[in-house]
Scaffold this motif. Sequence first.
Motif, PDB file in Angstrom:
ATOM      1  N   ARG A   1       2.812  10.775  -1.696  1.00 46.76           N
ATOM      2  CA  ARG A   1       2.790  10.214  -3.051  1.00 46.76           C
ATOM      3  C   ARG A   1       3.186   8.732  -3.030  1.00 46.76           C
ATOM      4  O   ARG A   1       2.545   7.917  -3.674  1.00 46.76           O
ATOM      5  CB  ARG A   1       3.756  10.963  -3.975  1.00 46.76           C
ATOM      6  N   LYS A   2       4.229   8.442  -2.296  1.00 49.08           N
ATOM      7  CA  LYS A   2       4.710   7.054  -2.235  1.00 49.08           C
ATOM      8  C   LYS A   2       3.656   6.139  -1.613  1.00 49.08           C
ATOM      9  O   LYS A   2       3.487   5.000  -2.026  1.00 49.08           O
ATOM     10  CB  LYS A   2       6.008   7.000  -1.425  1.00 49.08           C
ATOM     11  N   ARG A   3       2.914   6.668  -0.627  1.00 45.90           N
ATOM     12  CA  ARG A   3       1.925   5.865   0.087  1.00 45.90           C
ATOM     13  C   ARG A   3       0.651   5.645  -0.712  1.00 45.90           C
ATOM     14  O   ARG A   3       0.051   4.577  -0.646  1.00 45.90           O
ATOM     15  CB  ARG A   3       1.607   6.535   1.424  1.00 45.90           C
ATOM     16  N   ILE A   4       0.207   6.640  -1.473  1.00 43.76           N
ATOM     17  CA  ILE A   4      -1.101   6.503  -2.115  1.00 43.76           C
ATOM     18  C   ILE A   4      -1.063   6.372  -3.627  1.00 43.76           C
ATOM     19  O   ILE A   4      -2.086   6.051  -4.232  1.00 43.76           O
ATOM     20  CB  ILE A   4      -2.053   7.668  -1.742  1.00 43.76           C
ATOM     21  N   MET A   5       0.090   6.584  -4.260  1.00 40.04           N
ATOM     22  CA  MET A   5       0.145   6.526  -5.721  1.00 40.04           C
ATOM     23  C   MET A   5       1.031   5.383  -6.186  1.00 40.04           C
ATOM     24  O   MET A   5       2.089   5.144  -5.614  1.00 40.04           O
ATOM     25  CB  MET A   5       0.688   7.844  -6.284  1.00 40.04           C
ATOM     26  N   THR A   6       0.567   4.690  -7.218  1.00 39.50           N
ATOM     27  CA  THR A   6       1.400   3.685  -7.873  1.00 39.50           C
ATOM     28  C   THR A   6       1.429   4.000  -9.357  1.00 39.50           C
ATOM     29  O   THR A   6       0.446   4.460  -9.929  1.00 39.50           O
ATOM     30  CB  THR A   6       0.883   2.249  -7.649  1.00 39.50           C
ATOM     31  N   TYR A   7       2.557   3.744  -9.965  1.00 42.23           N
ATOM     32  CA  TYR A   7       2.755   3.998 -11.382  1.00 42.23           C
ATOM     33  C   TYR A   7       2.790   2.658 -12.104  1.00 42.23           C
ATOM     34  O   TYR A   7       3.588   1.788 -11.770  1.00 42.23           O
ATOM     35  CB  TYR A   7       4.052   4.777 -11.602  1.00 42.23           C
ATOM     36  N   ASN A   8       1.889   2.494 -13.060  1.00 36.30           N
ATOM     37  CA  ASN A   8       1.769   1.239 -13.788  1.00 36.30           C
ATOM     38  C   ASN A   8       2.699   1.239 -15.006  1.00 36.30           C
ATOM     39  O   ASN A   8       3.089   2.298 -15.499  1.00 36.30           O
ATOM     40  CB  ASN A   8       0.315   1.025 -14.219  1.00 36.30           C
ATOM     41  N   SER A   9       3.026   0.059 -15.504  1.00 32.34           N
ATOM     42  CA  SER A   9       3.967  -0.070 -16.618  1.00 32.34           C
ATOM     43  C   SER A   9       3.458   0.596 -17.898  1.00 32.34           C
ATOM     44  O   SER A   9       4.245   0.973 -18.754  1.00 32.34           O
ATOM     45  CB  SER A   9       4.284  -1.547 -16.874  1.00 32.34           C
ATOM     46  N   ASN A  10       2.153   0.752 -18.041  1.00 34.13           N
ATOM     47  CA  ASN A  10       1.602   1.388 -19.246  1.00 34.13           C
ATOM     48  C   ASN A  10       1.564   2.913 -19.131  1.00 34.13           C
ATOM     49  O   ASN A  10       1.057   3.591 -20.017  1.00 34.13           O
ATOM     50  CB  ASN A  10       0.206   0.852 -19.547  1.00 34.13           C
ATOM     51  N   GLY A  11       2.078   3.467 -18.028  1.00 34.70           N
ATOM     52  CA  GLY A  11       2.106   4.907 -17.844  1.00 34.70           C
ATOM     53  C   GLY A  11       0.955   5.458 -17.026  1.00 34.70           C
ATOM     54  O   GLY A  11       0.941   6.635 -16.691  1.00 34.70           O
ATOM     55  N   ASP A  12      -0.019   4.624 -16.708  1.00 32.69           N
ATOM     56  CA  ASP A  12      -1.144   5.062 -15.891  1.00 32.69           C
ATOM     57  C   ASP A  12      -0.710   5.217 -14.438  1.00 32.69           C
ATOM     58  O   ASP A  12       0.263   4.608 -13.990  1.00 32.69           O
ATOM     59  CB  ASP A  12      -2.296   4.062 -15.935  1.00 32.69           C
ATOM     60  N   VAL A  13      -1.462   6.020 -13.714  1.00 33.53           N
ATOM     61  CA  VAL A  13      -1.226   6.226 -12.283  1.00 33.53           C
ATOM     62  C   VAL A  13      -2.477   5.769 -11.550  1.00 33.53           C
ATOM     63  O   VAL A  13      -3.593   6.063 -11.969  1.00 33.53           O
ATOM     64  CB  VAL A  13      -0.963   7.721 -11.978  1.00 33.53           C
ATOM     65  N   THR A  14      -2.297   5.018 -10.456  1.00 32.37           N
ATOM     66  CA  THR A  14      -3.413   4.632  -9.603  1.00 32.37           C
ATOM     67  C   THR A  14      -3.261   5.358  -8.277  1.00 32.37           C
ATOM     68  O   THR A  14      -2.200   5.318  -7.654  1.00 32.37           O
ATOM     69  CB  THR A  14      -3.445   3.110  -9.370  1.00 32.37           C
TER      70      THR A  14
END
Length: 76
Positions: free
Chosen positions: A37-50
């Motif tokens: 999760r840490k390697r492939i996911m980022t959490y954006n300030s608007n609540g979206d996940v990339t």
Amino acid sequence: MAVNYECRHCHMPLGRFESGQVPEYRLGLQFLTPEERKRIMTYNSNGDVTVKVVCEYCGQTLESHPELALLSNPLQ
């Protein structure tokens, strides 16, 4: 919240799911380990996940030239 999929190498947007379109459990993200999760996911300030994945073009390129995987960002 939306889940965005993007190529980790060329940054091409590959898809987007708005919350409510697909239940989160159907995306399979719950099966990732905390390290994955840490390697492939980022959490954006608007609540979206990339979610960073590899697109078909970059995957084929890496398959044909595996030595590119040794570079920090091989296909840019």
